[in-house]
Design a protein around this motif. Structure first.
Motif, PDB file in Angstrom:
ATOM      1  N   LEU A  83       8.504  13.689  21.968  1.00 38.75           N
ATOM      2  CA  LEU A  83       8.881  14.966  22.592  1.00 38.75           C
ATOM      3  C   LEU A  83       9.303  14.795  24.044  1.00 38.75           C
ATOM      4  N   SER A  84       9.445  13.582  24.496  1.00 36.69           N
ATOM      5  CA  SER A  84       9.796  13.328  25.889  1.00 36.69           C
ATOM      6  C   SER A  84      11.126  13.973  26.245  1.00 36.69           C
ATOM      7  N   GLY A  85      11.129  14.786  27.298  1.00 37.46           N
ATOM      8  CA  GLY A  85      12.335  15.440  27.764  1.00 37.46           C
ATOM      9  C   GLY A  85      12.767  16.652  26.970  1.00 37.46           C
ATOM     10  N   LYS A  86      12.013  17.030  25.945  1.00 37.72           N
ATOM     11  CA  LYS A  86      12.407  18.144  25.078  1.00 37.72           C
ATOM     12  C   LYS A  86      11.956  19.475  25.668  1.00 37.72           C
ATOM     13  N   PRO A  87      12.836  20.482  25.752  1.00 39.28           N
ATOM     14  CA  PRO A  87      12.434  21.803  26.244  1.00 39.28           C
ATOM     15  C   PRO A  87      11.463  22.473  25.268  1.00 39.28           C
ATOM     16  N   VAL A  88      10.362  23.000  25.813  1.00 34.25           N
ATOM     17  CA  VAL A  88       9.332  23.629  24.986  1.00 34.25           C
ATOM     18  C   VAL A  88       8.909  24.956  25.611  1.00 34.25           C
ATOM     19  N   LEU A  89       8.891  25.990  24.790  1.00 34.70           N
ATOM     20  CA  LEU A  89       8.354  27.295  25.187  1.00 34.70           C
ATOM     21  C   LEU A  89       6.991  27.425  24.527  1.00 34.70           C
ATOM     22  N   THR A  90       5.949  27.650  25.318  1.00 31.85           N
ATOM     23  CA  THR A  90       4.597  27.747  24.778  1.00 31.85           C
ATOM     24  C   THR A  90       4.144  29.196  24.734  1.00 31.85           C
ATOM     25  N   ALA A  91       3.376  29.529  23.686  1.00 29.55           N
ATOM     26  CA  ALA A  91       2.889  30.896  23.526  1.00 29.55           C
ATOM     27  C   ALA A  91       1.589  30.877  22.738  1.00 29.55           C
ATOM     28  N   ALA A  92       0.844  31.978  22.854  1.00 27.92           N
ATOM     29  CA  ALA A  92      -0.433  32.076  22.149  1.00 27.92           C
ATOM     30  C   ALA A  92      -0.757  33.535  21.878  1.00 27.92           C
ATOM     31  N   THR A  93      -1.630  33.747  20.900  1.00 27.11           N
ATOM     32  CA  THR A  93      -2.095  35.088  20.572  1.00 27.11           C
ATOM     33  C   THR A  93      -3.611  35.103  20.557  1.00 27.11           C
ATOM     34  N   GLY A  94      -4.183  36.275  20.857  1.00 25.09           N
ATOM     35  CA  GLY A  94      -5.632  36.416  20.847  1.00 25.09           C
ATOM     36  C   GLY A  94      -6.015  37.877  20.870  1.00 25.09           C
ATOM     37  N   GLY A  95      -7.285  38.138  20.644  1.00 20.90           N
ATOM     38  CA  GLY A  95      -7.736  39.515  20.577  1.00 20.90           C
ATOM     39  C   GLY A  95      -7.829  40.205  21.917  1.00 20.90           C
ATOM     40  N   THR A  96      -7.959  39.428  22.990  1.00 21.54           N
ATOM     41  CA  THR A  96      -8.125  40.008  24.314  1.00 21.54           C
ATOM     42  C   THR A  96      -7.391  39.182  25.353  1.00 21.54           C
ATOM     43  N   ALA A  97      -6.937  39.852  26.409  1.00 19.44           N
ATOM     44  CA  ALA A  97      -6.204  39.165  27.479  1.00 19.44           C
ATOM     45  C   ALA A  97      -7.067  38.155  28.218  1.00 19.44           C
ATOM     46  N   ARG A  98      -8.381  38.197  28.021  1.00 19.35           N
ATOM     47  CA  ARG A  98      -9.261  37.214  28.680  1.00 19.35           C
ATOM     48  C   ARG A  98      -8.928  35.784  28.269  1.00 19.35           C
ATOM     49  N   HIS A  99      -8.263  35.640  27.120  1.00 18.87           N
ATOM     50  CA  HIS A  99      -7.923  34.302  26.630  1.00 18.87           C
ATOM     51  C   HIS A  99      -6.583  33.799  27.156  1.00 18.87           C
ATOM     52  N   SER A 100      -5.893  34.586  27.960  1.00 15.85           N
ATOM     53  CA  SER A 100      -4.514  34.243  28.321  1.00 15.85           C
ATOM     54  C   SER A 100      -4.393  32.926  29.081  1.00 15.85           C
ATOM     55  N   LEU A 101      -5.429  32.553  29.825  1.00 14.52           N
ATOM     56  CA  LEU A 101      -5.350  31.317  30.614  1.00 14.52           C
ATOM     57  C   LEU A 101      -5.367  30.057  29.748  1.00 14.52           C
ATOM     58  N   VAL A 102      -5.596  30.219  28.429  1.00 14.03           N
ATOM     59  CA  VAL A 102      -5.551  29.049  27.553  1.00 14.03           C
ATOM     60  C   VAL A 102      -4.186  28.366  27.634  1.00 14.03           C
ATOM     61  N   LEU A 103      -3.148  29.134  27.906  1.00 18.96           N
ATOM     62  CA  LEU A 103      -1.813  28.544  27.997  1.00 18.96           C
ATOM     63  C   LEU A 103      -1.691  27.595  29.172  1.00 18.96           C
ATOM     64  N   GLU A 104      -2.395  27.890  30.250  1.00 16.47           N
ATOM     65  CA  GLU A 104      -2.293  27.045  31.442  1.00 16.47           C
ATOM     66  C   GLU A 104      -3.329  25.931  31.478  1.00 16.47           C
ATOM     67  N   HIS A 105      -4.512  26.177  30.929  1.00 11.77           N
ATOM     68  CA  HIS A 105      -5.540  25.121  31.031  1.00 11.77           C
ATOM     69  C   HIS A 105      -5.603  24.228  29.806  1.00 11.77           C
ATOM     70  N   ALA A 106      -4.895  24.591  28.722  1.00 12.98           N
ATOM     71  CA  ALA A 106      -4.954  23.760  27.517  1.00 12.98           C
ATOM     72  C   ALA A 106      -3.565  23.433  26.962  1.00 12.98           C
ATOM     73  N   VAL A 107      -2.746  24.446  26.712  1.00 18.57           N
ATOM     74  CA  VAL A 107      -1.468  24.200  26.025  1.00 18.57           C
ATOM     75  C   VAL A 107      -0.456  23.514  26.934  1.00 18.57           C
ATOM     76  N   ARG A 108      -0.267  24.016  28.152  1.00 20.46           N
ATOM     77  CA  ARG A 108       0.697  23.370  29.048  1.00 20.46           C
ATOM     78  C   ARG A 108       0.323  21.920  29.347  1.00 20.46           C
ATOM     79  N   PRO A 109      -0.946  21.599  29.640  1.00 18.56           N
ATOM     80  CA  PRO A 109      -1.290  20.185  29.868  1.00 18.56           C
ATOM     81  C   PRO A 109      -1.026  19.294  28.655  1.00 18.56           C
ATOM     82  N   LEU A 110      -1.200  19.832  27.448  1.00 18.19           N
ATOM     83  CA  LEU A 110      -0.919  19.036  26.249  1.00 18.19           C
ATOM     84  C   LEU A 110       0.536  18.592  26.230  1.00 18.19           C
ATOM     85  N   PHE A 111       1.461  19.518  26.484  1.00 17.79           N
ATOM     86  CA  PHE A 111       2.882  19.168  26.418  1.00 17.79           C
ATOM     87  C   PHE A 111       3.354  18.432  27.668  1.00 17.79           C
TER      88      PHE A 111
END
Length: 204
Positions: free
Chosen positions: A105-133
């Protein structure tokens, strides 16, 4: 030009797939405005759960999983969407990207997104998903999109963009990076160009 969507939703229908479809539509619309007509493939991870588990323990991907991996690694742009479990991405989502070559996936454009029951989970995109990619050396668009239950149908307010606004902004960012990526580029061929485009997006 190929756009691939990876959805880790577990139910049918699922809010994860619904968000993935909206993001894909936004990206396609923005690419169409740039004179591009991408094909779109969707990889539903719930259909591959058993194959992913087999690959993890045997080291060999079954044919259906191998085809899905090829669809992801040959795409010109990715949209990846996961439900949130225990304040992080789902195990199925992580396991799928664990069986992909770390350089694919090196150099590949990626749009990350997530769903959850409450907005309290929104930071998962920054502390888990973005670091993965970032670890996989993909080029992640600045706007990550989280949709909580209350976001569906929300128009936002004077301080925040509603879900629709975030979807369109993220779709525009992904389209910009995909349009700037040389057709058929090998991994790392276009990393510098994409990073320059990413810097331009952050200045908007």
């Amino acid at each position: 030009m190929k756009l691939t969507v990876v959805s880790a939703g577990l139910s049918t229908p699922s809010s994860t797939r619904l968000l993935a479809d909206r993001l894909a539509e936004a990206a396609r619309d923005e690419l169409a405005a740039r004179g591009q007509a991408p094909s779109t493939d969707v990889v539903e991870l719930r259909e591959l759960a058993g194959d992913i588990a087999d690959h993890l323990v045997t080291g060999f991907p079954p044919p259906r999983l191998s085809a899905a991996i090829d669809t992801v690694t040959t795409a010109d742009g990715l949209i990846v969407v996961t439900p949130v479990f225990a304040a992080s991405y789902s195990g199925l989502f992580k396991s799928f990207f664990d069986v992909i070559d770390p350089d694919a996936l090196s150099g590949k454009p990626v749009l990350t997104a997530a769903t959850g029951g409450t907005a309290r989970h929104s930071l998962v995109l920054e502390h888990a998903v973005r670091p993965l990619f970032a670890y996989l050396r993909a080029v992640v668009v600045p706007t990550a999109v989280f949709a909580a239950s209350e976001d569906w149908g929300s128009g936002g307010d004077e301080y925040t963009h509603g879900l629709s606004g975030r979807v369109h902004r993220a779709g525009d960012e992904l389209a910009t990076l995909m349009a700037a990526r040389p057709a058929g580029a090998e991994p790392e061929d276009d990393v510098t160009v994409l990073e320059r485009q990413l810097a331009d997006l952050r200045l908007d």
